[in-house]
Design an enzyme around this catalytic site. Structure first.
Site, PDB file in Angstrom:
ATOM      1  N   HIS A 190     -32.692  -4.179   4.765  1.00  0.00           N
ATOM      2  CA  HIS A 190     -32.984  -3.793   3.336  1.00  0.00           C
ATOM      3  C   HIS A 190     -33.690  -4.607   2.783  1.00  0.00           C
ATOM      4  O   HIS A 190     -34.316  -4.946   1.440  1.00  0.00           O
ATOM      5  CB  HIS A 190     -31.521  -3.525   2.593  1.00  0.00           C
ATOM      6  CG  HIS A 190     -31.059  -2.170   2.922  1.00  0.00           C
ATOM      7  ND1 HIS A 190     -31.677  -1.157   2.816  1.00  0.00           N
ATOM      8  CD2 HIS A 190     -29.843  -2.001   3.343  1.00  0.00           C
ATOM      9  CE1 HIS A 190     -30.735  -0.096   3.322  1.00  0.00           C
ATOM     10  NE2 HIS A 190     -29.528  -0.510   3.590  1.00  0.00           N
TER      11      HIS A 190
ATOM     12  N   HIS B  32     -28.594   4.408   6.267  1.00  0.00           N
ATOM     13  CA  HIS B  32     -29.532   3.934   4.935  1.00  0.00           C
ATOM     14  C   HIS B  32     -31.086   3.868   5.098  1.00  0.00           C
ATOM     15  O   HIS B  32     -31.208   3.076   6.317  1.00  0.00           O
ATOM     16  CB  HIS B  32     -28.789   2.838   4.131  1.00  0.00           C
ATOM     17  CG  HIS B  32     -27.379   3.113   3.820  1.00  0.00           C
ATOM     18  ND1 HIS B  32     -26.480   2.825   4.680  1.00  0.00           N
ATOM     19  CD2 HIS B  32     -26.782   3.602   2.795  1.00  0.00           C
ATOM     20  CE1 HIS B  32     -25.359   2.975   4.229  1.00  0.00           C
ATOM     21  NE2 HIS B  32     -25.412   3.707   3.026  1.00  0.00           N
TER      22      HIS B  32
END
Length: 334
Positions: free
Chosen positions: A122, A161
């Site tokens: 991320h 994710h």
């Protein structure tokens, strides 16, 4: 057979009462120790150099993480925290991935697993987020390209994710083919199929979102019918995997329904295409927050990557049909 990269500083990145905590690596290592590390050579991860980090991240971002840790740490955002030793731990996470990529490119090994934290996918060029400080898999890919002889790297992200940080780093690069299978809708809200790269990198970002409740057939079909054909077309010199295990049915942070066998089958498919292309595979730990499920899934994944006798079943191809049709013309998928 391969490498397992670790470092004691992974336990010193203190996140407190947080799903991404040191017990994750403790659970993985306890499981692997019972099987004598499955024959992998356990290696201490070196620290990333400033040059390695600056290929991926803005200097201001690197200095901000260092300064925050020097002050004793604190919250970066509502999800992401640093402690006094987090900067040092993050250097080992990124440096271990880069060192493993270099070993794989040299042909010394064919597989490496980085059981290091904090995770990375991320982290964007100038932003820490989603439990991640530096983008480990991106640092490894950039190092392979700049310093280890690679012309092309493929990054496969099967964390539940979306790997927004890796996408951010390589969005305009034709040297890195980034393919992500992820639940949507879900944090961080990116990863739409229309996000496909820009400029020279147009077409080299491949997002494969699946709905909540997606299971082994959905993920395996995408690996077999989209990602493996993409790898054959792209012909990378290194295959890197953002190996998150939070699509497991027991994970508390998402709603997919994979199990340990599903991860092993995806790994077996990637192992076979890597062998076909005569390249190495680097796997970097990302998510996975149900400790037993995480440990068992990592163990199953490593076993599949290192044991060619383990085979994947054939998934129903219709589970990948829409994504495959969207990409077929651009990539002339076989």
């Amino acid at each position: 057979m391969g490498l397992y990269l670790r470092h004691p500083l992974s336990f010193e990145h203190d996140t407190g009462a947080h799903p991404e905590n040191a017990d994750r690596v403790r659970a993985i290592e306890a499981r692997l120790e019972r099987d004598d590390w499955q024959g992998l050579t356990v290696t201490e991860a070196p620290a990333a150099s400033p040059e390695m980090l600056e290929r991926v991240h803005r200097r201001e971002h690197i200095e901000a993480i260092e300064a925050l840790s020097a002050r004793g740490g604190g919250m970066i955002d509502v999800d992401t925290v640093a402690s006094a030793r987090s900067y040092e731990a993050a250097l080992r996470s990124a440096g271990g991935a880069a060192a493993a990529a270099e070993r794989l490119m040299a042909g010394a090994e064919r597989f490496a697993f980085c059981g290091l934290r904090p995770p990375g996918h991320h982290a964007e060029r100038a932003r820490a987020m989603g439990f991640c400080l530096f983008n480990n898999v991106a640092v490894a890919a950039a190092h392979a390209l700049a310093a280890a002889g690679a012309d092309r790297v493929m990054v496969v992200d099967w964390d539940v994710h979306h790997g927004n940080g890796t996408q951010d780093v390589f969005y305009e690069s034709p040297e890195v083919l980034f393919a992500s299978i992820h639940q949507s809708p879900l944090y961080p809200g990116s990863g739409d199929p229309g996000e496909a790269g820009a400029g020279a990198g147009a077409g080299y970002t491949v997002n494969l979102p699946v709905p909540p409740g997606a299971g082994p057939d959905d993920f395996l079909a995408l690996v077999q019918n989209v990602i493996v054909p993409l790898a054959r077309r792209f012909e990378p010199d290194l295959l890197a995997v953002s190996a998150g295990f939070d699509a497991h049915r027991d994970d508390p942070l998402a709603e997919c329904t994979l199990d340990e066998t599903a991860y092993a089958e995806m790994a077996a498919c990637l192992r076979d295409v890597a062998a076909e292309l005569e390249i190495g595979v680097l796997a970097c730990l990302e998510g996975g927050y149900a400790l037993t499920a995480l440990a068992e899934s990592v163990s199953a994944t490593i076993r599949a990557f290192t044991d060619p006798t383990l085979r994947a079943r054939e998934a129903p191809p219709d589970a990948a049909a829409a994504h495959r049709a969207r990409l077929a013309e651009r990539w002339a998928l076989d």
